[in-house]
Design an enzyme around this catalytic site. Structure first.
Site, PDB file in Angstrom:
ATOM      1  N   ILE A   1       0.839  -1.210   0.000  1.00 47.53           N
ATOM      2  CA  ILE A   1       0.000   0.000   0.000  1.00 47.53           C
ATOM      3  C   ILE A   1       0.872   1.258   0.000  1.00 47.53           C
ATOM      4  CG2 ILE A   1      -1.940   1.192   1.079  1.00 47.53           C
ATOM      5  CD1 ILE A   1      -2.670  -1.421   2.487  1.00 47.53           C
TER       6      ILE A   1
ATOM      7  N   THR B   1      -6.362  -1.168  10.344  1.00 47.92           N
ATOM      8  CA  THR B   1      -7.174  -2.190   9.694  1.00 47.92           C
ATOM      9  C   THR B   1      -8.523  -2.364  10.396  1.00 47.92           C
ATOM     10  OG1 THR B   1      -7.282  -4.590   9.393  1.00 47.92           O
ATOM     11  CG2 THR B   1      -5.827  -3.829  11.106  1.00 47.92           C
ATOM     12  N   ASP B   2      -9.497  -2.875   9.647  1.00 50.01           N
ATOM     13  CA  ASP B   2     -10.793  -3.186  10.270  1.00 50.01           C
ATOM     14  C   ASP B   2     -10.693  -4.435  11.152  1.00 50.01           C
ATOM     15  OD1 ASP B   2     -10.551  -5.125   8.281  1.00 50.01           O
ATOM     16  OD2 ASP B   2     -12.488  -4.706   7.326  1.00 50.01           O
ATOM     17  N   GLU B   3      -9.560  -5.175  11.040  1.00 50.74           N
ATOM     18  CA  GLU B   3      -9.423  -6.417  11.815  1.00 50.74           C
ATOM     19  C   GLU B   3      -9.326  -6.165  13.315  1.00 50.74           C
ATOM     20  OE1 GLU B   3      -6.817  -9.405  10.211  1.00 50.74           O
ATOM     21  OE2 GLU B   3      -6.981  -8.568   8.211  1.00 50.74           O
TER      22      GLU B   3
ATOM     23  N   TYR C   1      -1.613 -10.357  14.970  1.00 53.58           N
ATOM     24  CA  TYR C   1      -1.509  -9.197  14.067  1.00 53.58           C
ATOM     25  C   TYR C   1      -2.519  -8.124  14.452  1.00 53.58           C
ATOM     26  CZ  TYR C   1      -2.643  -6.298  10.002  1.00 53.58           C
ATOM     27  OH  TYR C   1      -2.931  -5.213   9.186  1.00 53.58           O
TER      28      TYR C   1
ATOM     29  N   LYS D   1      -2.002  -4.286  15.937  1.00 51.76           N
ATOM     30  CA  LYS D   1      -2.511  -3.075  15.284  1.00 51.76           C
ATOM     31  C   LYS D   1      -3.448  -2.316  16.237  1.00 51.76           C
ATOM     32  CE  LYS D   1      -1.903  -1.785  11.598  1.00 51.76           C
ATOM     33  NZ  LYS D   1      -0.828  -0.953  10.994  1.00 51.76           N
TER      34      LYS D   1
ATOM     35  N   LEU E   1      -4.444 -13.480   0.082  1.00 55.72           N
ATOM     36  CA  LEU E   1      -5.368 -14.288  -0.730  1.00 55.72           C
ATOM     37  C   LEU E   1      -5.401 -13.917  -2.224  1.00 55.72           C
ATOM     38  CD1 LEU E   1      -7.560 -16.516  -0.814  1.00 55.72           C
ATOM     39  CD2 LEU E   1      -9.238 -14.700  -0.495  1.00 55.72           C
TER      40      LEU E   1
ATOM     41  N   TYR F   1       4.211 -23.254   4.959  1.00 60.11           N
ATOM     42  CA  TYR F   1       2.821 -23.488   4.571  1.00 60.11           C
ATOM     43  C   TYR F   1       2.605 -24.867   3.986  1.00 60.11           C
ATOM     44  CZ  TYR F   1       1.611 -18.642   5.321  1.00 60.11           C
ATOM     45  OH  TYR F   1       1.363 -17.423   5.876  1.00 60.11           O
TER      46      TYR F   1
HETATM   47  P1  NAD Z   1       3.305  -4.871   3.410  1.00 59.52           P
HETATM   48  O1  NAD Z   1       3.639  -6.029   4.279  1.00 59.52           O
HETATM   49  O2  NAD Z   1       3.175  -5.056   1.947  1.00 59.52           O
HETATM   50  O3  NAD Z   1       4.400  -3.719   3.615  1.00 59.52           O
HETATM   51  C1  NAD Z   1       4.917  -3.368   4.860  1.00 59.52           C
HETATM   52  C2  NAD Z   1       6.179  -2.543   4.629  1.00 59.52           C
HETATM   53  O4  NAD Z   1       6.691  -2.131   5.913  1.00 59.52           O
HETATM   54  C3  NAD Z   1       7.292  -3.331   3.932  1.00 59.52           C
HETATM   55  O5  NAD Z   1       7.853  -2.555   2.891  1.00 59.52           O
HETATM   56  C4  NAD Z   1       8.309  -3.590   5.041  1.00 59.52           C
HETATM   57  O6  NAD Z   1       9.644  -3.677   4.589  1.00 59.52           O
HETATM   58  C5  NAD Z   1       8.096  -2.360   5.936  1.00 59.52           C
HETATM   59  N1  NAD Z   1       8.508  -2.611   7.325  1.00 59.52           N
HETATM   60  C6  NAD Z   1       8.177  -3.669   8.104  1.00 59.52           C
HETATM   61  N2  NAD Z   1       8.767  -3.544   9.312  1.00 59.52           N
HETATM   62  C7  NAD Z   1       9.449  -2.374   9.291  1.00 59.52           C
HETATM   63  C8  NAD Z   1      10.246  -1.678  10.253  1.00 59.52           C
HETATM   64  N3  NAD Z   1      10.468  -2.184  11.470  1.00 59.52           N
HETATM   65  N4  NAD Z   1      10.801  -0.500   9.899  1.00 59.52           N
HETATM   66  C9  NAD Z   1      10.600   0.026   8.665  1.00 59.52           C
HETATM   67  N5  NAD Z   1       9.877  -0.581   7.711  1.00 59.52           N
HETATM   68  C10 NAD Z   1       9.296  -1.763   8.036  1.00 59.52           C
HETATM   69  O7  NAD Z   1       1.998  -4.251   4.054  1.00 59.52           O
HETATM   70  P2  NAD Z   1       0.778  -3.499   3.362  1.00 59.52           P
HETATM   71  O8  NAD Z   1      -0.218  -4.498   2.945  1.00 59.52           O
HETATM   72  O9  NAD Z   1       1.288  -2.501   2.396  1.00 59.52           O
HETATM   73  O10 NAD Z   1       0.181  -2.750   4.637  1.00 59.52           O
HETATM   74  C11 NAD Z   1       0.578  -1.421   4.961  1.00 59.52           C
HETATM   75  C12 NAD Z   1      -0.180  -0.964   6.192  1.00 59.52           C
HETATM   76  O11 NAD Z   1      -1.577  -1.042   5.955  1.00 59.52           O
HETATM   77  C13 NAD Z   1       0.089  -1.816   7.432  1.00 59.52           C
HETATM   78  O12 NAD Z   1       0.173  -0.964   8.541  1.00 59.52           O
HETATM   79  C14 NAD Z   1      -1.126  -2.717   7.519  1.00 59.52           C
HETATM   80  O13 NAD Z   1      -1.398  -3.081   8.852  1.00 59.52           O
HETATM   81  C15 NAD Z   1      -2.204  -1.797   6.968  1.00 59.52           C
HETATM   82  N6  NAD Z   1      -3.342  -2.500   6.358  1.00 59.52           N
HETATM   83  C16 NAD Z   1      -3.150  -3.366   5.315  1.00 59.52           C
HETATM   84  C17 NAD Z   1      -4.242  -3.987   4.728  1.00 59.52           C
HETATM   85  C18 NAD Z   1      -4.089  -4.912   3.550  1.00 59.52           C
HETATM   86  O14 NAD Z   1      -5.092  -5.468   3.095  1.00 59.52           O
HETATM   87  N7  NAD Z   1      -2.908  -5.105   2.999  1.00 59.52           N
HETATM   88  C19 NAD Z   1      -5.531  -3.740   5.211  1.00 59.52           C
HETATM   89  C20 NAD Z   1      -5.685  -2.864   6.288  1.00 59.52           C
HETATM   90  C21 NAD Z   1      -4.585  -2.232   6.830  1.00 59.52           C
HETATM   91  P1  TYD Z   2      -5.504 -12.576   3.816  1.00 60.55           P
HETATM   92  O1  TYD Z   2      -5.308 -12.154   2.409  1.00 60.55           O
HETATM   93  O2  TYD Z   2      -4.404 -13.302   4.510  1.00 60.55           O
HETATM   94  O3  TYD Z   2      -5.946 -11.281   4.618  1.00 60.55           O
HETATM   95  P2  TYD Z   2      -6.538 -11.160   6.131  1.00 60.55           P
HETATM   96  O4  TYD Z   2      -6.232 -12.385   6.880  1.00 60.55           O
HETATM   97  O5  TYD Z   2      -5.821  -9.957   6.650  1.00 60.55           O
HETATM   98  O6  TYD Z   2      -8.024 -10.935   5.974  1.00 60.55           O
HETATM   99  O7  TYD Z   2      -6.790 -13.506   3.876  1.00 60.55           O
HETATM  100  C1  TYD Z   2      -8.045 -13.076   3.362  1.00 60.55           C
HETATM  101  C2  TYD Z   2      -9.048 -14.178   3.618  1.00 60.55           C
HETATM  102  O8  TYD Z   2      -8.695 -15.317   2.800  1.00 60.55           O
HETATM  103  C3  TYD Z   2      -9.036 -14.697   5.041  1.00 60.55           C
HETATM  104  O9  TYD Z   2     -10.364 -15.044   5.413  1.00 60.55           O
HETATM  105  C4  TYD Z   2      -8.167 -15.944   4.989  1.00 60.55           C
HETATM  106  C5  TYD Z   2      -8.406 -16.470   3.593  1.00 60.55           C
HETATM  107  N1  TYD Z   2      -7.272 -17.142   2.933  1.00 60.55           N
HETATM  108  C6  TYD Z   2      -7.483 -18.362   2.282  1.00 60.55           C
HETATM  109  O10 TYD Z   2      -8.606 -18.906   2.277  1.00 60.55           O
HETATM  110  N2  TYD Z   2      -6.426 -18.944   1.638  1.00 60.55           N
HETATM  111  C7  TYD Z   2      -5.183 -18.378   1.633  1.00 60.55           C
HETATM  112  O11 TYD Z   2      -4.232 -18.975   1.064  1.00 60.55           O
HETATM  113  C8  TYD Z   2      -4.976 -17.136   2.288  1.00 60.55           C
HETATM  114  C9  TYD Z   2      -3.632 -16.476   2.308  1.00 60.55           C
HETATM  115  C10 TYD Z   2      -6.072 -16.537   2.918  1.00 60.55           C
END
Ligand code: NAD
Ligand code: TYD
Length: 351
Positions: free
Chosen positions: A13, A131-133, A156, A160, A196, A348
């Site tokens: 993101i 996150t909404d989680e 996780y 958060k 996913l 995994y």
């Molecule tokens: P991501 O795992 O793709 O990226 C995380 C980044 O943070 C990576 O580039 C990593 O190198 C960096 N990082 C990790 N630890 C670090 C540290 N100690 N110091 C500096 N950099 C560090 O994650 P994302 O999916 O891009 O998520 C970004 C943010 O959005 C997170 O805070 C996550 O909780 C939040 N978020 C993500 C989702 C989603 O669906 N991906 C949904 C809701 C909220």
């Molecule tokens: P994920 O992408 O890991 O996001 P989050 O756990 O933060 O919601 O998972 C999304 C949904 O998909 C979650 O209900 C778990 C499920 N899931 C699978 O069914 N198979 C998979 O291989 C993964 C990674 C997730």
């Protein structure tokens, strides 16, 4: 907002956000991207920016938990705004090993907040991406809102939740100007294939089994990453300081339907050779412990107060995403050669 520190800007993101900020918003200040480059951080996500914006985009490899290097960043670049993405972000990994999640997500956030407290005089905003989680699981027909009580289920989401509370407390106690956004599951370009959507796309492209946890009836709301980036910038520019905003995609779906949609669209884009429809690759596997059943988001606050709504439907967003993965095989190859793929293979059952 002139000197914006973006943490975690080499992740999924964060890199989309920097792209949006520098190319699409009219922002004319400086972006200082601090990223530790964990397995999830990929500097190639913004490789072109070091050339396109040689002065206005600065990348520094550092750990947000390291007070000394973060102090240097705050002082050298006169940081006045923080947009905080850096986190350990994958639920399954947090179940296998929570330590890094507590360290980065809680202690790292605390470290940044302390520096904001120290530099309070020039600080315009600390925006925290969450996150909404953090709210746990919903019953049928309920929606998360800004008033939903916190009830996290995984290490996780608990980490958060802890970081959200710290940010909010620093706002109330020290008067730091803060905003928080809690969004649903993002998908789109540059997402690492442990989550996913990209895992399903890549396995479906390669004809590998597609793991679906439990019966596939868990429900998530899906937000296209560019819609999320627009929402973040809207909150940073115009959100009320001290407030939280929910961000969602209006697309709560069963996991199995997400996976089936990806299979069908790939069949349409690139008919599989000899092997028939890609739905045949789906495998129901052992469920995730503590697996939240349902997430869904009421985003009426950001809609009413800041005029934000998602542009993409799930169908339009997932088509763009699949097309991006098909067109970026070099990125995929590079990502899959990295350390994190070997970690996935080791931990995994389905790989
Ligand atoms: P991501 O795992 O793709 O990226 C995380 C980044 O943070 C990576 O580039 C990593 O190198 C960096 N990082 C990790 N630890 C670090 C540290 N100690 N110091 C500096 N950099 C560090 O994650 P994302 O999916 O891009 O998520 C970004 C943010 O959005 C997170 O805070 C996550 O909780 C939040 N978020 C993500 C989702 C989603 O669906 N991906 C949904 C809701 C909220
Ligand atoms: P994920 O992408 O890991 O996001 P989050 O756990 O933060 O919601 O998972 C999304 C949904 O998909 C979650 O209900 C778990 C499920 N899931 C699978 O069914 N198979 C998979 O291989 C993964 C990674 C997730």
């Amino acid at each position: 907002m002139i000197n914006i520190l973006v943490t975690g800007g080499c992740g999924f993101i964060g890199s989309n956000f920097i792209r949006h900020l520098l190319l699409e918003t009219g922002f004319d200040g400086y972006v200082i991207n601090v990223d530790k480059l964990t397995y999830a951080g990929n500097p190639n996500n913004l490789e072109d920016f070091e050339i396109t914006f040689p002065e206005r985009y600065i990348f520094i490899q550092a750990d947000i938990c390291d007070r000394e290097s973060m102090t240097e960043v705050f002082e050298k670049y006169k940081i006045d705004t923080v947009c905080h993405f850096a986190a350990e972000s994958h639920v399954d990994r947090s179940i296998l090993g929570p330590q890094d999640f507590i360290q980065t997500n809680i202690f790292g956030t605390f470290n940044l907040l302390e520096l904001c407290r120290l530099h309070r005089d020039r600080l315009n905003l600390f925006h925290h991406i969450s996150t909404d989680e953090v709210f746990g699981s919903l019953d049928e027909k309920e929606f998360f809102s800004e008033n939903t009580p916190y009830d996290p289920s995984s290490p996780y989401s608990a980490s958060k939740a802890g970081s959200d509370h710290l940010v909010s407390a620093y706002g109330k106690t020290y008067g730091i100007p803060i905003t928080i956004s809690n969004c649903s599951n993002n998908y789109g370009p540059y997402q690492f294939p442990e989550k996913l959507v990209p895992l399903t796309i890549l396995n479906a492209i390669e004809g590998k089994p597609i793991p679906v946890y439990g019966d596939g009836k868990n429900i998530r709301d899906w937000l296209y990453v560019k819609d999320h980036c627009r929402a973040i910038w809207r909150v940073m520019e115009s959100g009320k300081r001290g407030e939280t905003y929910m961000v969602g995609g209006k697309t709560d779906m069963h996991n199995i339907d997400v996976v089936r949609a990806i299979c069908d669209i790939l069949d349409e884009f690139e008919p599989a050779l000899n092997s028939g429809p890609r739905r045949a690759l789906i495998r129901f596997v052992k469920d995730r412990p503590g697996h939240d059943l349902r997430y869904a988001v009421d985003f009426s606050k950001i809609q009413t107060e800041l005029g934000w709504v998602p542009d993409e439907t799930f169908d339009s967003g997932i088509r763009k995403t699949i097309r991006w993965y098909l067109d970026n095989s070099g990125w995929i190859k590079q990502v899959k050669s990295g350390e994190y793929m070997s970690w996935i293979k080791k931990h995994y059952h389905h790989n």
